[in-house]
Design a protein around this motif. Structure first.
Motif, short mmCIF file in Angstrom:
data_model
loop_
_atom_site.label_atom_id
_atom_site.label_comp_id
_atom_site.label_asym_id
_atom_site.label_seq_id
_atom_site.Cartn_x
_atom_site.Cartn_y
_atom_site.Cartn_z
N UNK A 1 0.62 3.13 -8.56
CA UNK A 1 -0.15 1.91 -8.34
C UNK A 1 -0.69 1.33 -9.64
N UNK A 2 -0.57 2.07 -10.73
CA UNK A 2 -1.06 1.59 -12.01
C UNK A 2 0.05 1.01 -12.89
N UNK A 3 1.12 1.77 -13.10
CA UNK A 3 2.19 1.31 -14.01
C UNK A 3 3.48 0.89 -13.29
N UNK A 4 3.62 1.26 -12.03
CA UNK A 4 4.80 0.88 -11.27
C UNK A 4 5.97 1.86 -11.35
N UNK A 5 5.83 2.91 -12.16
CA UNK A 5 6.90 3.90 -12.31
C UNK A 5 7.08 4.70 -11.01
N UNK A 6 8.33 4.98 -10.67
CA UNK A 6 8.60 5.82 -9.50
C UNK A 6 8.25 7.25 -9.85
N UNK B 1 -6.12 8.15 -7.43
CA UNK B 1 -5.42 8.96 -8.43
C UNK B 1 -4.20 9.65 -7.84
N UNK B 2 -4.27 9.97 -6.56
CA UNK B 2 -3.12 10.59 -5.90
C UNK B 2 -1.95 9.62 -5.79
N UNK B 3 -2.22 8.34 -5.96
CA UNK B 3 -1.19 7.32 -5.88
C UNK B 3 -0.68 6.92 -7.27
N UNK B 4 -1.10 7.68 -8.27
CA UNK B 4 -0.70 7.40 -9.65
C UNK B 4 0.23 8.49 -10.18
N UNK B 5 1.08 8.09 -11.12
CA UNK B 5 1.93 9.08 -11.80
C UNK B 5 1.02 9.97 -12.66
N UNK B 6 1.55 11.06 -13.16
CA UNK B 6 0.73 12.01 -13.92
C UNK B 6 0.11 11.39 -15.17
N UNK B 7 0.85 10.52 -15.85
CA UNK B 7 0.32 9.88 -17.06
C UNK B 7 -0.87 8.98 -16.73
#
Length: 155
Positions: free
Chosen positions: A105-110, A137-143
Motif C-alpha cells: 500500500x506504500x510503494x505498490x510492489x507485489x 504495516x501488514x499491508x506493506x512490503x518488508x522495506x
C-alpha cells in the motif's frame, strides 16, 4: 505401449494403488494461499511457481508421488492422486491454482498474494501489536514496513 492397447485410456486416466510411483495431484483451491512451500518441497520439480504472477503449476511426468508436497503444505490443500494417464497428458504443464497478487500500500510492489495477506490480517487483526495504524504495516512490503516503523519512532 499405449498405442498398442485395445482400448484407449479414459480422459481422466485410470486410478492406481496408493503405493504407485506415478500420478497426479489434487488441490483444494479454497484452502491454498499460494505460499509456494510445496514448490520448494518437491524434489523432482513437478510443482512450479511463476516469478511474475501467483500461479502454481504441475507437470505430472515429473511427479514420483513421494508426498513431500502434501507434508509441506501448511494449509493441507494437496492430495496425491495415483493414476495412469497418456504420455502426452503427463507431459503437459497444468495450472493448479492462481490468485491475485497483493501490492504494497506504500510503494505498490507485489509482495504476496491477496489471499495470503487477507488470511494474515484475519489471524493477526485481533492482536494488540497490530491495533490501529499498525495494521497497515501488514499491508506493506518488508522495506516499507521498516521505513514506516522508523518514521513512527522519530515522530
Amino acid at each position: 505401449m499405449q498405442k498398442q492397447a485395445k482400448t484407449p485410456l479414459p480422459e481422466a486416466g485410470v486410478a492406481l494403488p496408493k503405493s504407485s510411483l506415478i500420478g497426479g495431484l489434487a488441490i483444494n483451491k479454497d484452502a491454498c494461499t499460494l505460499c509456494m512451500s510445496c514448490v520448494s518441497g518437491c524434489p523432482e520439480g513437478a510443482l512450479l511457481d511463476n516469478p511474475d504472477e501467483p500461479i502454481l503449476s504441475f507437470i505430472e511426468k515429473q511427479c514420483v508421488q513421494c508426498g513431500l508436497c502434501v507434508q509441506t503444505c501448511l494449509e493441507k490443500a494437496l492430495t496425491l492422486t495415483p493414476r495412469l494417464q497418456t504420455v502426452e497428458q503427463r507431459k503437459q504443464r497444468v495450472k493448479l491454482n492462481e490468485t491475485e497478487p497483493f501490492h504494497c500500500i506504500s510503494c505498490g510492489k507485489v509482495f504476496g498474494t491477496l489471499k495470503m495477506v487477507n488470511l494474515m490480517l484475519t489471524k493477526l487483526g485481533a492482536h494488540g501489536a497490530f491495533a490501529g495504524a499498525a495494521m497497515d504495516r501488514l499491508k506493506m512490503c518488508s522495506d516499507c514496513r521498516v521505513v514506516d516503523m522508523v518514521k513512527k519512532n522519530h515522530e
